[in-house]
Scaffold this motif. Structure first.
Motif, short mmCIF file in Angstrom:
data_model
loop_
_atom_site.label_atom_id
_atom_site.label_comp_id
_atom_site.label_asym_id
_atom_site.label_seq_id
_atom_site.Cartn_x
_atom_site.Cartn_y
_atom_site.Cartn_z
N SER A 32 42.25 35.89 32.42
CA SER A 32 42.68 34.76 33.26
C SER A 32 44.05 34.23 32.88
CB SER A 32 41.64 33.63 33.19
OG SER A 32 41.37 33.27 31.86
N HIS A 33 44.51 34.51 31.66
CA HIS A 33 45.83 34.03 31.23
C HIS A 33 46.97 34.82 31.87
CE1 HIS A 33 44.70 37.33 28.54
NE2 HIS A 33 45.99 37.56 28.39
N MET A 34 46.66 35.93 32.56
CA MET A 34 47.70 36.72 33.22
C MET A 34 47.93 36.26 34.66
SD MET A 34 46.77 40.54 31.76
CE MET A 34 48.22 41.35 32.45
N ILE A 35 47.20 35.24 35.08
CA ILE A 35 47.29 34.69 36.43
C ILE A 35 47.93 33.32 36.34
CG2 ILE A 35 45.96 34.07 38.50
CD1 ILE A 35 45.88 37.04 37.74
N PRO A 36 48.80 32.92 37.28
CA PRO A 36 49.44 31.60 37.17
C PRO A 36 48.40 30.47 37.18
CG PRO A 36 49.89 32.61 39.31
CD PRO A 36 49.29 33.67 38.45
N PRO A 37 48.50 29.52 36.26
CA PRO A 37 47.54 28.41 36.21
C PRO A 37 47.47 27.63 37.51
CG PRO A 37 48.93 28.44 34.24
CD PRO A 37 49.51 29.44 35.18
N GLU A 38 48.59 27.59 38.25
CA GLU A 38 48.58 26.87 39.52
C GLU A 38 47.59 27.47 40.50
OE1 GLU A 38 52.62 26.51 37.57
OE2 GLU A 38 51.21 28.15 37.98
N PHE A 39 47.44 28.81 40.48
CA PHE A 39 46.42 29.43 41.33
C PHE A 39 45.04 28.95 40.93
CE2 PHE A 39 43.04 32.61 41.33
CZ PHE A 39 42.81 32.70 42.69
N GLU A 43 38.25 34.39 30.33
CA GLU A 43 38.63 35.27 29.23
C GLU A 43 40.13 35.13 29.05
OE1 GLU A 43 38.92 39.99 27.96
OE2 GLU A 43 39.11 39.36 30.04
N ALA A 44 40.55 34.63 27.91
CA ALA A 44 41.98 34.37 27.69
C ALA A 44 42.30 34.51 26.22
CB ALA A 44 42.35 32.97 28.19
N TYR A 45 43.52 34.97 25.96
CA TYR A 45 43.99 35.19 24.59
C TYR A 45 45.40 34.64 24.47
CZ TYR A 45 40.16 38.49 25.07
OH TYR A 45 38.94 39.06 25.35
N ASN A 46 45.57 33.67 23.60
CA ASN A 46 46.87 33.03 23.47
C ASN A 46 47.92 33.95 22.86
OD1 ASN A 46 48.53 30.62 23.71
ND2 ASN A 46 48.54 30.61 21.47
N ASN A 47 47.47 34.98 22.14
CA ASN A 47 48.43 35.88 21.48
C ASN A 47 48.85 37.05 22.36
OD1 ASN A 47 46.05 37.28 21.48
ND2 ASN A 47 46.03 37.74 19.29
#
Length: 784
Positions: free
Chosen positions: A453-460, A480-484
């Motif tokens: 989910s971190h590869m999708i713009p948060p605005e979406f 599912e998201a990974y800050n690194n």
């Protein structure tokens, strides 16, 4: 709270709330999830950031002055907060000594709220949050989190229910069920075997006995992993679903994350493939009949190269794309240019080189040539952001990336509504993805696990989640998201972007929870990376993230706890202390992966999955230890060993305890730092300080008054005797324990005898535990 004819009266008491420099804030959640959980900061105005347990749509600021209360308000405008307006906006206030009476006019019958007070005269105008309506908050300067809030329902019988942002009647405990494997009792297990040879799990295999057992284990939700129709080698031409080209496949069954039709389910899982959607609906009905919720995958970042919806062909991706452009907000895909790396066109897949098959699947199936006819001229960017006509074998070459109106090579190029451009049109991919979510919601799906989910713009996400909750307020989103990950996309909001961690914009967009990868890795590194239990505390980035993170010891992407050469090679028993810690440290949801509860080891090569200590997601297979629990679809575990039965019962017990109020709502207080220089706290010969293998922490919920001490021995062999757990005076005060009171510590996870100690002895002598066996944990409930 007192209802008053079309309004409610709120009474808030806190020392000095009526004094100059003090400010009272009221945040409202009024039913829609469109809003913000992160309150903007401002020196002398709001002070430091406050993280809320819901997405607020309106916030009030109330201050006392000689001329009377000064009230200002601001509203969420869809992409940003409005400016402060000196208008009451339906709120009135009356101050007295250490007290403020608020009257709020509202047209809604159900809403959430939180009140908190700051002293802005402290901390150079950034203030100190010192009181809140949530008794579980922790006062302090700097950024602060309010973990819970009352959800108020007006009417004939007004009520207030304490909630977290998870918005569920009980703590979310997820059973990850990989449909392809779960009910498959075929024990052939031929590497690279076909469906006919190795069998496959079916929707019907998830029968009443299975669901009753999962519910009894303590789970509330089932994540039906891999149900969407994916690219595969299996031929269903008889129902107009031919097999995919071998070049596009990873494994004969195919990757469940190479989705071929977002509106369909995999025909493998149906007794009658032509009626697969009807059989899936019947499964949803069974799940709901057992009081469980159903989650499915949402894979928004990429689809299979061969994607083409047969259920909703008018909503297929790429049909109207301008293939002459690398990036266009109206496109669904990114298109390669002649000068891009890889020397194309055509697109050259890494499956076939120098006249020989390279990929494991091509070696088995044959028929590969490294080319995909639809991309001989117009190649597309690979799912993991690889801009190349020749992606590598390690890339997600079987997938293509979707375009959400942002150029991932230049994230500043955002062609969708933002605070800087609120009237920009909604991109086509957004609208199609929204219809996908609505389709499954309409079928009865309760929530979504959102891949990468971190590869999708948060605005979406903010837009889509708000729309999903307009359709059904209790829909549940897990990211599912990974800050690194270098592929993460920052938000356009400069405030949220400045915080650095990608979990902030995702939670702010409305996700109920995000992955806690740091805690998982910290624990695994104790066995495989030379770390200590003392290092676990470093995984907590921020209370807001920590409180809203999903915790797991296994999932389909990670190695098995019982896998060879993994977790120190200890075996399935390592799951006890590891899971006890992960399930106990935070307020967020918990997850158990099918097979974890019986020590599934994932030994040996299965096919494309290879011998990687993970249960394959690419191949037709069955789980050898799990099949013993399936026991001919009776799901009674009759074939399990005594040790496996004990382990499964233990997981049931720890999941049940983790659902109690002290863990669901309570705060967290780590104890390793207080015991680092104390003796008898899990040190082994040669350790310069304590805390190598021992981990301990407290949980306390001021509402239920539940107090817990959790202690875990992570060592694979040493039985620690005469263990001293020092609880500092500050922690005793945090637990709100009476001075010099006798306390009883009852371990509700094992059958060890209760322990007694005076609260006054906890900082000095500490609690003395006679022994803690290796690979074990204790959940002590503390009672005065």
């Amino acid at each position: 709270m007192t209802p008053v004819a079309g309004s409610i009266q709120l009474d808030f008491s806190a020392p000095g709330v009526d004094l100059p420099g003090r400010r009272l804030f009221l945040a409202l959640e009024t039913g829609s999830d469109s809003g913000s959980s992160i309150i903007s900061y401002g020196q002398g105005v709001e002070g430091s950031t406050v993280f809320l347990p819901f997405s607020a749509s309106q916030i009030f600021s109330v201050a006392s002055s000689p001329a009377g209360p000064v009230i200002a308000s601001r509203s969420w405008l869809g992409t940003q907060w409005s400016a402060w307006t000196a208008a009451p906006g339906g709120l009135s206030a009356k101050f007295s000594a250490d007290h403020c009476a608020l009257t709020l006019s509202l047209s809604r019958q159900k809403f959430g709220l939180t009140l908190y007070a700051k002293d802005l005269s402290q901390n150079n105008g950034w203030g100190r949050l010192y009181a809140a309506s949530d008794p579980a908050f922790r006062p302090g300067a700097g950024d602060q989190t309010i973990p819970g809030y009352p959800e108020i329902a007006l009417g004939d019988h007004p009520s207030a229910t304490y909630r977290t942002r998870l918005e569920t009647p009980s703590r979310v405990r997820i059973y990850q069920l990989f449909v392809r494997l779960f009910g498959n009792a075929n024990e052939t297990r031929k590497p690279d075997g076909t469906l006919a040879e190795n069998g496959v799990g079916k929707f019907d295999d998830i029968n009443d006995a299975a669901l009753d057992s999962i519910r009894t284990l303590g789970c509330t939700h089932i994540w039906l992993t891999g149900v969407l129709r994916q690219a595969t080698s299996t031929d269903y031409s008889r129902i107009d679903l031919p097999p995919d080209e071998p070049d596009l496949l990873k494994g004969l069954a195919g990757s469940p994350y190479a989705i071929k039709d977002y509106f369909d389910v995999c025909p493998d899982y149906a007794e009658d493939p032509a009626r697969r959607l009807e059989e899936f609906k019947a499964l949803l009905a069974r799940i709901h009949a057992h009081g469980l919720k159903a989650i499915i995958d949402l894979v928004p970042n990429h689809v299979a190269r061969s994607y083409q919806s047969t259920v909703r062909p008018e909503l297929s991706f790429g049909v109207h794309d301008d293939t002459s452009k690398f990036f266009d907000a109206n496109n669904n895909f990114f298109y390669l240019r002649p000068g891009d790396p890889g020397g194309g066109p055509p697109l050259k897949l890494p499956t076939y080189e120098n006249g020989r098959p390279v990929s494991a699947t091509c070696k088995v199936l044959g028929g590969c040539d490294g080319l995909f006819p639809p991309e001989r001229i117009h190649g597309r960017v690979t799912g993991d952001n690889v801009v190349s006509w020749a992606p590598a074998i390690t890339d997600w070459y079987e997938t293509v990336k979707l375009d959400y109106g942002i150029d991932f090579t230049d994230p500043a190029d955002r062609r969708f509504p933002t605070a800087a451009n609120p009237n920009a049109p909604i991109p086509d991919t957004w609208r199609k993805m929204d219809q996908i979510i609505a389709y499954w919601q309409g079928m009865g799906v309760d929530g979504f696990r959102c891949d990468m989910s971190h590869m999708i713009p948060p605005e979406f996400w903010a837009w889509a989640i708000a729309r999903a909750r307009d359709r059904r307020p209790d829909v549940w989103f897990m990211g599912e998201a990974y800050n690194n990950d270098s592929n993460k996309l920052p938000p356009s909001d400069p405030l949220v972007a400045s915080m650095g961690n990608v979990m902030f914009p995702l939670l702010n967009a409305g996700f109920n929870a995000v992955y806690d990868d740091p805690s998982y890795k910290a624990l695994k590194a104790i066995y495989d990376g030379g770390k200590w239990a003392n290092d676990i505390d470093g995984a907590a980035a921020c209370d807001f993230i920590y409180d809203n993170s999903l915790r797991y010891a296994e999932n389909h992407d990670e190695v098995r706890l019982a896998g060879r050469r993994q977790w120190g090679g200890v075996g399935m028993e390592v799951g006890r202390p590891v899971s006890a810690i992960l399930y106990g440290i935070g307020r967020g949801p918990l997850m158990i992966y099918n097979g974890q509860e019986v020590g599934e080891p994932a030994d040996g090569a299965e096919g494309f999955g290879a011998d990687d200590a993970k249960t394959t997601i690419f191949d037709y297979w069955s789980m050898p230890e799990f099949v013993k629990w399936v026991d001919g679809h009776k799901y009674d575990g009759a074939l399990l060993s005594a040790g496996q039965k004990s382990l499964r019962a233990w997981y049931g017990k720890v999941l049940a305890l983790a659902g109690e109020p002290g863990f669901r709502f309570g705060g967290f207080y780590p104890l390793n730092s207080a015991n680092r220089n104390a003796a008898h706290f899990g040190e082994v010969e040669g350790d310069p300080v304590s805390g190598h293998w021992m981990y301990a922490f407290l949980r306390y919920d001021p509402i239920s008054r539940q107090r817990w001490l959790v202690v875990a021995n992570l060592h694979p062999a040493v039985d620690f005797a005469n263990v001293h757990i020092h609880i500092p005076a500050e922690a005793v005060q945090w637990l709100d324990l009476p001075t010099a009171a006798p306390l009883t510590f009852t371990d509700r996870l094992t059958s060890s005898p209760p322990l007694s100690v005076s609260s006054s002895d906890l900082p000095t002598a500490g609690l003395v535990i006679p022994h803690i066996p290796p690979l074990s944990a204790m959940y002590f409930q503390i009672e005065p």
